[in-house]
Each structure stands twice: as structure tokens, then as C-alpha cells.
Write a protein that holds these residues in place. Sequence first.
Motif, short mmCIF file in Angstrom:
data_model
loop_
_atom_site.label_atom_id
_atom_site.label_comp_id
_atom_site.label_asym_id
_atom_site.label_seq_id
_atom_site.Cartn_x
_atom_site.Cartn_y
_atom_site.Cartn_z
N ARG A 12 0.67 -1.38 0.38
CA ARG A 12 -0.32 -0.13 0.17
C ARG A 12 1.05 1.70 -0.14
O ARG A 12 0.80 2.24 -0.46
CB ARG A 12 -0.82 -0.41 1.69
CG ARG A 12 -2.01 1.43 1.30
CD ARG A 12 -2.48 1.01 2.47
NE ARG A 12 -3.29 2.54 3.15
CZ ARG A 12 -4.25 3.09 2.21
NH1 ARG A 12 -5.08 2.74 1.02
NH2 ARG A 12 -4.73 4.37 2.65
N ASP A 16 -0.33 2.73 -3.60
CA ASP A 16 -1.64 3.66 -2.92
C ASP A 16 -0.76 4.85 -2.58
O ASP A 16 -1.58 6.38 -3.03
CB ASP A 16 -2.30 3.22 -2.08
CG ASP A 16 -2.91 2.56 -2.42
OD1 ASP A 16 -3.31 2.36 -3.21
OD2 ASP A 16 -3.37 1.59 -1.68
N VAL A 25 -1.65 9.00 2.88
CA VAL A 25 -0.75 7.28 2.63
C VAL A 25 -0.23 6.95 3.64
O VAL A 25 -0.01 5.33 4.77
CB VAL A 25 -1.34 6.94 1.54
CG1 VAL A 25 -1.28 5.20 1.40
CG2 VAL A 25 -3.02 7.01 0.79
N CYS A 29 0.83 4.55 6.81
CA CYS A 29 1.74 2.96 6.76
C CYS A 29 3.22 2.88 7.24
O CYS A 29 3.41 2.35 7.57
CB CYS A 29 2.17 2.46 5.29
SG CYS A 29 1.09 3.04 4.44
#
Length: 151
Positions: A12, A16, A25, A29
Motif C-alpha cells: 500500500r 497507493d 497514505v 503506513c
Amino acid sequence: MGTEENKAVVMRAYLDGMNRKDMSVIRECFAPDYVNFFPAGQGQVRGIEDFTRTLGEFLDAFENLVFTVEDVFADGDKVVLRWSATGRHTGDYRGIPPTTVIPATRKEINFSATDIYRVVGGKIVEEWNTLDGWDIMYQMGAVKKLAPAAV
């Protein structure tokens, strides 16, 4: 969290976060106390603030930058990701050392790495990065490639 969840967090971050240049994002993370260990002579990044600034500067140096996940493996809290990326160098790139700034060359740049991540509680806490900054600067024309030493 299991290995599949750990792999999903790292993927991700690339697909993303970095591909969309979406720092929200990235903040989801990566842990607040995240540490990135670069190859010898290329320094470290400590903490999410330093990381988002450094990553933002890196991503902003390229137009149409696309990261592709080539392979992903996990064992326990470690995730290994082999990736490649392409983009056009259209902004200032911080070289080696990071105080070196290479203005836009408009050249298409291709680079890749195989990095190791440690994921704890759904957040990336450590990264051992293998990106070859010298190769990127060579593709930009900022440094010359040295011939291999004679044996």
C-alpha cells in the motif's frame, strides 16, 4: 499481524502512497519513529517528519513516476519487496551527498531496489534500503560511470 497483513501495508505504501504522491497514505503506513537505513555513505532518515519531507523531495523530482512491485516475500515481521520505477527527471534531485542538487534534466530514469521492511502493529518501523543513488545520478548525466578495476 500476520505476514499477509504486513505485505499489504508495504505494498500500500508503494501503490497507493508513492505512486499517487499521497503523504497521508505514507503517514498511515509508516510509524512515527520510523528509521530508514540507506547504503553506506547515503545516510539515514529518522522519524515520519524527516521521512515524508525526504520522500516528498524525491518524488517531486520526477514526473509520471510509477513504482511497480516485482516480488514481495514475508517472514514474521520482515517484508522483502523487489520493485522498479520509471519517471522523467523534471525537478531538483538531491544526490549524494544530499546537499548536492541536480536540476531537471528531462531524462527518462529507470531504477530499482530490493528493500527489507520491519512491520510492527500494522506500521513500518524500519527499512533497509538498497536504492543505488549513484546509478540515478549517472542516468541524469551528473556523474560518470567508472570502469571496473583490473584484477
